[in-house]
Design a protein around this motif. Structure first.
Motif, PDB file in Angstrom:
ATOM      1  N   THR A 187      -2.824  -8.642 -14.893  1.00  0.00           N
ATOM      2  CA  THR A 187      -1.634  -7.813 -15.035  1.00  0.00           C
ATOM      3  C   THR A 187      -1.815  -6.575 -14.177  1.00  0.00           C
ATOM      4  N   VAL A 188      -0.942  -6.421 -13.193  1.00  0.00           N
ATOM      5  CA  VAL A 188      -1.062  -5.351 -12.206  1.00  0.00           C
ATOM      6  C   VAL A 188      -0.007  -4.293 -12.497  1.00  0.00           C
ATOM      7  N   ASN A 189      -0.438  -3.056 -12.726  1.00  0.00           N
ATOM      8  CA  ASN A 189       0.463  -1.929 -12.920  1.00  0.00           C
ATOM      9  C   ASN A 189       0.326  -0.973 -11.734  1.00  0.00           C
ATOM     10  N   TYR A 190       1.442  -0.423 -11.295  1.00  0.00           N
ATOM     11  CA  TYR A 190       1.385   0.472 -10.133  1.00  0.00           C
ATOM     12  C   TYR A 190       2.353   1.632 -10.311  1.00  0.00           C
ATOM     13  N   THR A 191       2.008   2.750  -9.676  1.00  0.00           N
ATOM     14  CA  THR A 191       2.856   3.942  -9.671  1.00  0.00           C
ATOM     15  C   THR A 191       2.804   4.559  -8.285  1.00  0.00           C
ATOM     16  N   GLY A 192       3.852   5.300  -7.962  1.00  0.00           N
ATOM     17  CA  GLY A 192       3.881   5.977  -6.674  1.00  0.00           C
ATOM     18  C   GLY A 192       5.265   6.462  -6.330  1.00  0.00           C
ATOM     19  N   ALA A 193       5.374   7.709  -5.841  1.00  0.00           N
ATOM     20  CA  ALA A 193       6.643   8.306  -5.415  1.00  0.00           C
ATOM     21  C   ALA A 193       7.678   8.271  -6.535  1.00  0.00           C
ATOM     22  N   GLY A 194       7.203   8.502  -7.756  1.00  0.00           N
ATOM     23  CA  GLY A 194       8.112   8.504  -8.894  1.00  0.00           C
ATOM     24  C   GLY A 194       8.503   7.127  -9.374  1.00  0.00           C
ATOM     25  N   LEU A 213       0.829  -1.204   0.000  1.00  0.00           N
ATOM     26  CA  LEU A 213       0.000   0.000   0.000  1.00  0.00           C
ATOM     27  C   LEU A 213       0.865   1.256   0.000  1.00  0.00           C
ATOM     28  N   PHE A 214       1.885   1.267   0.864  1.00  0.00           N
ATOM     29  CA  PHE A 214       2.701   2.459   1.029  1.00  0.00           C
ATOM     30  C   PHE A 214       4.051   2.312   0.313  1.00  0.00           C
ATOM     31  N   THR A 215       4.498   3.415  -0.234  1.00  0.00           N
ATOM     32  CA  THR A 215       5.843   3.455  -0.812  1.00  0.00           C
ATOM     33  C   THR A 215       6.855   3.593   0.317  1.00  0.00           C
ATOM     34  N   THR A 216       8.133   3.421  -0.015  1.00  0.00           N
ATOM     35  CA  THR A 216       9.177   3.554   1.006  1.00  0.00           C
ATOM     36  C   THR A 216       9.263   4.973   1.546  1.00  0.00           C
ATOM     37  N   LYS A 217       8.702   5.941   0.821  1.00  0.00           N
ATOM     38  CA  LYS A 217       8.727   7.338   1.264  1.00  0.00           C
ATOM     39  C   LYS A 217       7.437   7.747   1.977  1.00  0.00           C
ATOM     40  N   GLY A 218       6.564   6.759   2.219  1.00  0.00           N
ATOM     41  CA  GLY A 218       5.351   7.054   2.972  1.00  0.00           C
ATOM     42  C   GLY A 218       4.149   7.385   2.119  1.00  0.00           C
ATOM     43  N   GLY A 219       4.317   7.524   0.811  1.00  0.00           N
ATOM     44  CA  GLY A 219       3.188   7.770  -0.066  1.00  0.00           C
ATOM     45  C   GLY A 219       2.375   6.509  -0.309  1.00  0.00           C
ATOM     46  N   ILE A 220       1.349   6.631  -1.130  1.00  0.00           N
ATOM     47  CA  ILE A 220       0.473   5.500  -1.425  1.00  0.00           C
ATOM     48  C   ILE A 220       0.610   5.142  -2.902  1.00  0.00           C
ATOM     49  N   TYR A 221       0.725   3.843  -3.150  1.00  0.00           N
ATOM     50  CA  TYR A 221       0.775   3.379  -4.528  1.00  0.00           C
ATOM     51  C   TYR A 221      -0.621   3.449  -5.163  1.00  0.00           C
ATOM     52  N   SER A 222      -0.632   3.704  -6.448  1.00  0.00           N
ATOM     53  CA  SER A 222      -1.866   3.653  -7.231  1.00  0.00           C
ATOM     54  C   SER A 222      -1.818   2.415  -8.113  1.00  0.00           C
ATOM     55  N   TYR A 223      -2.915   1.642  -8.127  1.00  0.00           N
ATOM     56  CA  TYR A 223      -2.926   0.364  -8.842  1.00  0.00           C
ATOM     57  C   TYR A 223      -3.981   0.371  -9.948  1.00  0.00           C
ATOM     58  N   GLN A 224      -3.633  -0.274 -11.052  1.00  0.00           N
ATOM     59  CA  GLN A 224      -4.580  -0.562 -12.127  1.00  0.00           C
ATOM     60  C   GLN A 224      -4.400  -2.039 -12.489  1.00  0.00           C
ATOM     61  N   VAL A 279     -10.896  -2.162  -7.959  1.00  0.00           N
ATOM     62  CA  VAL A 279      -9.671  -1.786  -7.262  1.00  0.00           C
ATOM     63  C   VAL A 279      -9.955  -0.684  -6.250  1.00  0.00           C
ATOM     64  N   SER A 280      -9.554  -0.929  -5.002  1.00  0.00           N
ATOM     65  CA  SER A 280      -9.662   0.069  -3.944  1.00  0.00           C
ATOM     66  C   SER A 280      -8.338   0.070  -3.196  1.00  0.00           C
ATOM     67  N   PHE A 281      -7.597   1.170  -3.361  1.00  0.00           N
ATOM     68  CA  PHE A 281      -6.239   1.251  -2.833  1.00  0.00           C
ATOM     69  C   PHE A 281      -5.411   0.090  -3.423  1.00  0.00           C
TER      70      PHE A 281
END
Length: 912
Positions: free
Chosen positions: A422-429, A382-393, A404-406
């Protein structure tokens, strides 16, 4: 690399040959330097001798001797090194130690090692060649008397110091000083084919040596000072047998066109070559001749009769002087392509892959569920190493794609199938992608239960007047479980019993259609239709004989190959891709005999399993012999990890533990014993070896060690070591990078589960604390010191034993327990239960599923170990129906598809 041409003649007088790079047209010498930084330098011009252990500098010298078999017997051989400069700060004897290469990996490399330059190039501290992350290990198995070599990377590969010549450079030696070594014995050993020609390693005896850039290598600019080998050959006629220097096929998988494959070999001199089916056939009586236009290159066409079967042919050659091969050359091959039919070549056998083109490395996890059942899927962190939240598709099945919820989606499928998400995710660059496989099985139709929980009333089974017959179901009047008999052992021609032999792997295939049933003879098994009980296939091995418990038959659980099983046979690992077409789909995946020549079989000891995706496997390589205690038993030569998709082998022999004390493992004693006894086998054979469900580690099930000196043992030496109780080892056994984690106190009955965070949890009986332990194997709270004690032996009843199942990832938070006892008055005796994974002090929920309807009176086969399927909704076991049967039959209980959600909901209500 160029070298002297082959010369086939007869010597008429003693001859002396000088081999020096760049002199008289000779270009067959190679110098390679190994340094302390895991790097190889094939261009260094001078030699350096410093440090010890794994930091030690080695200078390897090789001379091609292609014509040595055509000359008279070696009378003398001298190896000369010339001083060109440098410094001698701290003196040392410099030994020239012949590279013996007992593991015979040198056949792949002209000089016995792979030449390269730089980090992870060629041979280095870890392997011969790991440039592609596939290591071919040096082995500690020198048959000529290994010494410790300071526990470094040439352990057991070099000739002993006592048998090796040496020179001692001094600070005042002049430029051009020649250091001459007598290597007659080494070169004669090469000529007589008792030793491979892999050159010499220059070894400094003084660990504190500091001798820098002293002598020239084969790369030195002035050819006069390069290493020189001078060999004198005696007079007399040619009495050397012709040598095979290249051949095909050797340990190969080959294809066939028009019912034939091509055999070829290259001899070191002109010769006539033949071959036949037996290694005992003499050259004169061999029936098949090879064709050759020049006398050295030979070929023949061999008619193929069997597919996917290991084949062997044996060849001998006779040179023009009448010398005949003493040891036959061996062709080994497996034909993997179907033969043609009526002149038209068939396509190669195609494995039944429901998701072709997907590599296991792409798959994050494989989950199992049932039709019309909601499955909550955690897509990733759920959380990135920098404390942000990943976005999933999610791409794939619409139910997950649209929910998809969180970091969670809800999967629900109304059709049995294998789906790819197929899971794609983004977060904290950051961004990335992975895949999740979901296998949907048909929902249970006869699942009934009264959900008896947190109740310690005695539950006595209702056996009825007679046992149920095959296909008949009975309902337990207390628990409400429906129990169905699936087999009739009288229909089996090679066993009185029908068995589910152990609890720690699923007997059901991935789509839920078929069931694997074993015979009590340990060498037979069959596949039955789960719903009808009809026999689908009687499983046979590569030799046509039945295979069973001893062959460690396992289903493929990746969800992609529902009809595939795996098994071991001797030193080989096999796959039957389609149990309904065994003859055409049986393939040998790996022959481990060349890697472990002293071993006679690989096995996990019948109880272990592969990773859940069936890609990672763990075994022991063993041979039968006399243990240090005087008992004859199987001795462990090595522990093995094998990955099918990449054909990667990792192994650990006793010598590989030479540095374990530095890493805190306390097992240097194993390497020392191998060194001093000359028998490189492990002191202890574990109860079994297995992969963790996710393939993240290997569990070596060692027993608890204690001070048993009074009983003639040496357990005290191992207390607190990595062999003191089961430990999770990294798959490459590299304990420097990842130390093994203790996950149980001893080799007791054990199983697997997942906690609510989907972390792998090892379940075992703790016979020191009398608790049932649940231990995470990775992460911050991993290991024995962080164990969760979920139940007490005393509370469950002292007079009973336990088995634990392998729970699927889709049913987190629960462990599967089944017990066996002579005492039926114990509330937990002879029952199946689900126990919540939480501390006993927090009163974990216990679901009492059903009595096992079995009578136990000390017979091992009557312990009735129960196994659960990959969906976690069907239980299988063997029972004698309270003793009413004089043998065992297979029974099944269907659980509600969503039993975990029901129990979790009830537990949550109780808390609130």
């Amino acid at each position: 690399m160029l070298s002297l041409p082959f010369i086939a003649n007869w010597a008429t007088a003693s001859e002396t040959f000088s081999y020096q790079q760049g002199s008289m047209g000779y270009t067959g010498a190679v110098s390679t330097q190994f340094g302390a930084a895991r790097a190889q330098n094939a261009t260094s011009e001078t030699h350096i001798f410093r440090y010890n252990g794994t930091r030690r500098y080695y200078n390897l010298e090789y001379f091609a001797l292609d014509d040595i078999g055509n000359k008279g017997q070696v009378e003398s051989a001298k190896l000369i090194f010339y001083r060109t400069g440098g410094y001698v700060y701290t003196t040392s004897d410099i030994y020239a130690r012949q590279i013996l290469d007992p593991d015979d990996l040198g056949r792949d490399y002209p000089t016995g090692w792979k030449v390269g330059s730089g980090f992870r190039a060629g041979a280095n501290l870890e392997s011969r060649d790991d440039s592609l992350n596939v290591d071919a290990k040096w082995r500690s198995s020198d048959p000529h008397g290994p010494d410790d070599l300071n526990k470094d990377y040439f352990q057991g590969v070099l000739k002993t110091l006592e048998q090796s010549p040496f020179f001692t450079p001094q600070p005042g030696d002049a430029i051009g000083t020649a250091y001459e070594l007598d290597v007659t014995a080494d070169v004669l050993c090469i000529q007589e084919k008792r030793c491979p020609n892999h050159g010499w390693a220059l070894f400094h005896d003084n660990d504190n040596a500091n001798i820098q850039h002293l002598t020239a290598s084969s790369n030195y600019p002035d050819s006069r000072y390069r290493p020189k080998l001078i060999v004198t050959y005696g007079a007399g006629p040619d009495n050397m047998e012709p040598l095979v220097i290249e051949s095909f096929p050797y340990n190969e998988s080959v294809t066939s066109i028009n019912h034939k494959i091509t055999l070829s070999l290259l001899t070191n001199e002109k010769a006539n070559c033949k071959y036949d089916l037996s290694p005992l056939t003499s050259f004169e009586k061999m029936n098949f001749s090879m064709h050759s236009a020049d006398g050295t290159s030979h070929s023949s066409l061999w008619p193929v009769t069997e597919l996917a079967t290991r084949s062997h042919l044996y060849g001998r050659c006779q040179d023009h002087a009448g010398n005949i091969s003493r040891t036959p050359h061996v062709y080994t091959f497996t034909v993997t392509e179907n033969l043609d039919n009526g002149g038209a070549t068939k396509l190669p056998y195609q494995p039944d892959d429901l998701l072709p083109g997907i590599s296991p490395e792409e798959v994050l996890k494989t989950l199992y569920t049932s039709t019309n059942t909601d499955l909550k899927i955690t897509l990733g962190d759920l959380f990135t190493t920098k404390g942000g939240i990943y976005s999933y598709q999610v791409q794939g099945h619409a139910s997950c794609q649209n929910s998809v919820s969180f970091n969670i989606c809800t999967f629900n499928n109304d059709t049995p199938s294998t789906e790819l998400l197929t899971v794609n995710y983004t977060g904290a660059g950051l961004s990335g992608s992975h895949k999740i496989i979901v296998v949907t099985q048909a929902a249970n139709t006869a699942a009934t239960t009264n959900y008896i929980t947190n109740n310690k009333d005695i539950i006595m089974p209702d056996y009825g007047e007679t046992p149920p017959i095959k296909g008949e179901s009975r309902v337990d009047p207390v628990t409400g479980a429906t129990i169905k008999r699936l087999t009739d052992a009288s229909e089996i021609d090679d066993s009185d019993d029908a068995l589910i032999v152990y609890s720690r792997y699923s007997p059901e295939n991935s789509n839920g259609d078929y069931l694997l049933v074993f015979g009590s003879n340990s060498t037979s098994s069959r596949v039955i239709d789960r719903k009808t009980g009809k026999t689908v296939a009687k499983l046979t091995g590569e030799n046509g004989k039945t295979i069973g418990e001893n062959h460690e038959v396992r289903w493929d659980n990746s969800g992609r190959h529902p009809n595939r099983v795996y098994y071991v046979s001797g030193m080989t690992f096999w796959m039957i891709d389609d149990i309904t077409d065994q003859a055409n789909s049986r393939v040998m995946l790996k022959d481990f005999a060349p890697l472990f020549p002293n071993s006679t079989k690989i096995y996990n000891d019948a109880e272990g399993d592969s990773s859940n995706d069936s890609d990672h496997w763990a075994w022991m390589a063993v041979h039968y012999g006399e243990h240090a205690t005087g008992n004859n038993t199987y001795l462990v030569d090595a522990f093995i990890h094998y990955q099918v998709s990449t054909d990667t082998v990792h192994a650990m022999a006793p010598g590989d533990l030479a540095e374990s004390n530095q890493a805190g493992g306390g097992l240097t004693i194993e390497a020392d014993k191998a060194k001093h006894t000359g028998t490189p086998t492990f002191s202890y054979r574990p109860n079994m070896i297995e992969m963790s469900p996710s393939g993240t580690g290997i569990v070596i099930h060692m027993g608890r060690k204690w001070d048993d000196a009074a009983y003639g043992g040496a357990g005290a030496d191992y207390i607190g070591s990595w062999f003191d109780g089961p430990h999770l080892w990294p798959v490459d056994f590299n304990y420097h990078n990842q130390a093994p984690v203790k996950i149980s106190v001893s080799e007791t009955h054990s199983g697997w589960a997942f906690n609510m965070l989907e972390q792998e949890v090892f379940i075992s009986q703790n016979n020191r604390t009398d608790k049932l332990d649940a231990i995470t194997i990775a992460g911050e709270k991993a290991g024995y010191d962080h164990r969760i004690e979920v139940a007490s032996h005393g509370d469950l009843g002292w007079q009973q034993g336990f088995h634990f199942g392998k729970m699927p990832r889709s049913k987190p938070g629960w462990l599967f327990y089944n017990s066996y006892s002579r005492d039926n008055s114990l509330w937990a005796a002879n029952q199946f239960m689900m126990i919540q994974i939480k501390p006993e002090t927090q009163q974990p929920a216990i679901w009492r599923i059903s009595p096992s309807y079995n009578h136990y009176d000390g017979n091992y086969r009557d312990e009735a170990p129960a196994a659960i399927n990959m969906s976690g909704n069907r239980i299988y076991w063997s029972s004698n129906w309270g003793g009413a049967l004089d043998h065992r039959e297979v029974f099944m209980i269907e659980l509600p598809d969503n039993w975990d959600k029901t129990l979790n909901s009830r537990t949550a209500q109780l808390i609130h």
